[in-house]
Design a protein around this motif. Structure first.
Motif, PDB file in Angstrom:
ATOM      1  N   ASN A   1       0.920  -1.304   0.026  1.00 13.58           N
ATOM      2  CA  ASN A   1       0.029  -0.090   0.010  1.00 13.58           C
ATOM      3  C   ASN A   1       1.004   1.152  -0.072  1.00 13.58           C
ATOM      4  O   ASN A   1       2.264   1.292  -0.088  1.00 13.58           O
ATOM      5  CB  ASN A   1      -0.911  -0.050   1.243  1.00 13.58           C
ATOM      6  CG  ASN A   1      -0.102  -0.251   2.503  1.00 13.58           C
ATOM      7  OD1 ASN A   1       0.916   0.104   2.753  1.00 13.58           O
ATOM      8  ND2 ASN A   1      -0.744  -0.854   3.465  1.00 13.58           N
ATOM      9  N   LYS A   2       0.245   2.359   0.158  1.00 11.34           N
ATOM     10  CA  LYS A   2       1.028   3.604   0.115  1.00 11.34           C
ATOM     11  C   LYS A   2       2.092   3.577   1.152  1.00 11.34           C
ATOM     12  O   LYS A   2       3.239   4.202   1.225  1.00 11.34           O
ATOM     13  CB  LYS A   2       0.073   4.745   0.186  1.00 11.34           C
ATOM     14  CG  LYS A   2       0.822   6.233   0.155  1.00 11.34           C
ATOM     15  CD  LYS A   2      -0.187   7.327   0.443  1.00 11.34           C
ATOM     16  CE  LYS A   2       0.289   8.716   0.282  1.00 11.34           C
ATOM     17  NZ  LYS A   2      -0.544   9.921   0.261  1.00 11.34           N
TER      18      LYS A   2
ATOM     19  N   ASP B   1      -4.121  12.373  -2.965  1.00 10.90           N
ATOM     20  CA  ASP B   1      -5.122  11.541  -2.493  1.00 10.90           C
ATOM     21  C   ASP B   1      -5.405  10.561  -3.502  1.00 10.90           C
ATOM     22  O   ASP B   1      -5.771  10.873  -4.679  1.00 10.90           O
ATOM     23  CB  ASP B   1      -6.372  12.639  -2.362  1.00 10.90           C
ATOM     24  CG  ASP B   1      -7.591  11.881  -1.898  1.00 10.90           C
ATOM     25  OD1 ASP B   1      -7.489  10.733  -1.364  1.00 10.90           O
ATOM     26  OD2 ASP B   1      -8.883  12.525  -1.828  1.00 10.90           O
TER      27      ASP B   1
ATOM     28  N   LYS C   1      -7.659   8.381  -3.355  1.00 12.15           N
ATOM     29  CA  LYS C   1      -9.343   7.839  -3.520  1.00 12.15           C
ATOM     30  C   LYS C   1      -9.767   8.058  -4.973  1.00 12.15           C
ATOM     31  O   LYS C   1     -10.786   8.842  -5.192  1.00 12.15           O
ATOM     32  CB  LYS C   1     -10.095   8.540  -2.516  1.00 12.15           C
ATOM     33  CG  LYS C   1      -9.713   8.327  -1.149  1.00 12.15           C
ATOM     34  CD  LYS C   1     -10.546   9.002  -0.174  1.00 12.15           C
ATOM     35  CE  LYS C   1     -10.110   8.757   1.236  1.00 12.15           C
ATOM     36  NZ  LYS C   1     -11.090   9.640   2.281  1.00 12.15           N
ATOM     37  N   ILE C   2      -9.340   7.191  -5.835  1.00  9.99           N
ATOM     38  CA  ILE C   2      -9.522   7.311  -7.304  1.00  9.99           C
ATOM     39  C   ILE C   2      -9.935   5.950  -7.792  1.00  9.99           C
ATOM     40  O   ILE C   2      -9.422   4.930  -7.044  1.00  9.99           O
ATOM     41  CB  ILE C   2      -8.403   7.770  -8.064  1.00  9.99           C
ATOM     42  CG1 ILE C   2      -7.321   6.995  -7.930  1.00  9.99           C
ATOM     43  CG2 ILE C   2      -8.177   9.346  -7.519  1.00  9.99           C
ATOM     44  CD1 ILE C   2      -5.770   7.251  -8.766  1.00  9.99           C
TER      45      ILE C   2
ATOM     46  N   CYS D   1      -2.556  -2.190  -3.129  1.00 11.77           N
ATOM     47  CA  CYS D   1      -3.843  -1.696  -2.399  1.00 11.77           C
ATOM     48  C   CYS D   1      -3.497  -0.125  -2.079  1.00 11.77           C
ATOM     49  O   CYS D   1      -3.417   0.207  -0.885  1.00 11.77           O
ATOM     50  CB  CYS D   1      -3.884  -2.504  -1.151  1.00 11.77           C
ATOM     51  SG  CYS D   1      -5.323  -2.277  -0.047  1.00 11.77           S
TER      52      CYS D   1
ATOM     53  N   THR E   1      -5.001   2.533  -4.179  1.00 16.21           N
ATOM     54  CA  THR E   1      -6.040   3.411  -4.849  1.00 16.21           C
ATOM     55  C   THR E   1      -7.356   2.709  -4.380  1.00 16.21           C
ATOM     56  O   THR E   1      -7.515   1.443  -4.055  1.00 16.21           O
ATOM     57  CB  THR E   1      -6.164   3.661  -6.286  1.00 16.21           C
ATOM     58  OG1 THR E   1      -6.491   2.430  -6.972  1.00 16.21           O
ATOM     59  CG2 THR E   1      -4.795   4.030  -6.756  1.00 16.21           C
ATOM     60  N   SER E   2      -8.477   3.579  -4.387  1.00 19.30           N
ATOM     61  CA  SER E   2      -9.748   2.845  -4.247  1.00 19.30           C
ATOM     62  C   SER E   2     -10.180   1.752  -5.203  1.00 19.30           C
ATOM     63  O   SER E   2     -10.763   0.614  -5.056  1.00 19.30           O
ATOM     64  CB  SER E   2     -10.711   3.846  -4.382  1.00 19.30           C
ATOM     65  OG  SER E   2     -10.604   4.904  -3.415  1.00 19.30           O
TER      66      SER E   2
ATOM     67  N   ASN F   1     -10.971  -2.325  -4.825  1.00 15.77           N
ATOM     68  CA  ASN F   1     -12.219  -3.138  -5.558  1.00 15.77           C
ATOM     69  C   ASN F   1     -11.831  -4.066  -6.282  1.00 15.77           C
ATOM     70  O   ASN F   1     -12.159  -5.175  -6.397  1.00 15.77           O
ATOM     71  CB  ASN F   1     -13.011  -2.084  -6.556  1.00 15.77           C
ATOM     72  CG  ASN F   1     -13.607  -0.832  -5.601  1.00 15.77           C
ATOM     73  OD1 ASN F   1     -13.898  -1.289  -4.510  1.00 15.77           O
ATOM     74  ND2 ASN F   1     -13.803   0.159  -6.253  1.00 15.77           N
TER      75      ASN F   1
END
Length: 326
Positions: free
Chosen positions: A49-50, A98, A100-101, A279, A281-282, A286
């Motif tokens: 992740n980030k 951010d 959250k894309i 893991c 981005t959004s 998904n």
């Protein structure tokens, strides 16, 4: 015009200095050393992740503090599904971005370009550390062990994570590769792939061959048993001929059925092993959930192919047993 030891050159003339090739190379490498490259791939199915990327940068920076590093430029390139890409030319922009894309990450390339002062050289020497994480290696990736300068935008290496160092200082190159290796070991393993699927992927060719040849073999044994049964009585030659003709046709059909279910099982195994290491981005989150659902779907397809092959083999074995008793 020449006057004694004085040579006068007109404005239209040019002065060209002649330097031996070996002397020029020696002078060039004095200021800009001759670089080498070293790379290593890791096949562990990691989940990042980030924060994982930030941790790696922190570890690399700590290693830089132990050396005389003059300048460091850290960049992050993220390739996303649909041939889109996001470039972060400054590290702080990556940290503040951010994510959250809806885009799904396909690969991440981290690069550290830095200058290091070495006693053997008059000027600081450029080194480059590259770490690339890809979704899943392709057949071409397996053949290419390292990625070249012009191919940095392509998925490369023989593993999920590949590290490369272009260096002058061999010791520093080894230290940086070790830092990345330790980081890779600390990452959690992808949990979306069941251990049974990993085992099946390891033996996918053998499983497919077993399904293919087992159906053909059991049908052939049944045909031989039937021919032997009806061949005992010469008065039933007509029925024997029928059995032989039908047996040959049945064998060819069995070969086709075995090949079909072997192919289905093989594709189901490998498609169920698809996973997403990212893991970030959004869209990645998904995609991981979709991957879990896809894994279960293909796993059911694999079990169905195996159960059909097993049922055919059992039916043939029972028939052979009954023919032997009659």
């Amino acid at each position: 015009m020449t006057n004694g030891n004085i040579t006068r050159i007109s404005d239209n003339e040019a002065i060209v200095a002649s330097v031996p090739k070996d002397a020029f190379k020696a002078m060039f490498y004095l200021f800009a050393g001759k670089p080498d490259s070293r790379s290593k791939s890791f096949s562990k199915k990691i989940q990042i992740n980030k924060q994982s990327i930030i941790d790696l940068n922190s570890s690399i920076r700590k290693k830089f503090e132990l050396h005389q590093i003059d300048q460091v430029v850290t960049t992050v390139s993220m390739a996303q599904k649909g041939k889109e890409a996001t470039e972060f030319g400054i590290w702080s922009t990556f940290e503040e971005h951010d994510f959250k894309i809806p885009e799904v990450t396909e690969s991440v390339l981290l690069k550290w370009d830095f200058l290091i002062k070495l006693e053997s050289y008059a000027a600081p020497q450029r080194h480059t550390l590259s770490v690339k994480i890809i979704k899943s290696p392709t057949a071409e990736d397996v053949l290419r062990r390292v990625f070249t300068q012009q191919d940095e935008e392509d998925d490369s290496g023989s593993g999920v994570c590949t590290v490369r160092v272009d260096f002058i200082n061999h010791m520093l190159a080894d230290e940086l590769i070790n830092v990345v290796e330790k980081w890779n070991k600390t990452l959690s393993k992808c949990s979306s792939i069941p251990s049974f699927v990993e085992w099946a992927v390891k033996y996918d060719h053998k499983i497919a061959r077993a399904i293919h040849y087992s159906i053909s073999t059991f049908v052939l044994i049944l045909i031989v048993a039937l021919v032997g049964h009806y061949g005992r009585n010469w008065t039933e030659l007509y029925r024997l001929a029928q059995v032989v003709i039908l047996g040959v046709a049945a064998f060819h059909i069995a070969v086709g059925i075995g090949r079909y279910f072997a192919s289905k099982a093989y594709s189901s195994i490998n498609e169920s092993a698809e996973y997403f290491p990212f893991c970030i981005t959004s869209g990645d989150i998904n995609a991981i959930e979709d991957s879990r659902k896809s894994t279960l779907k293909h796993l059911r397809g694999f079990l169905f192919s195996c159960s059909i092959a097993f049922s055919i083999n059992i039916a043939c074995a029972i028939t052979v047993f009954k023919v032997g008793l009659s």
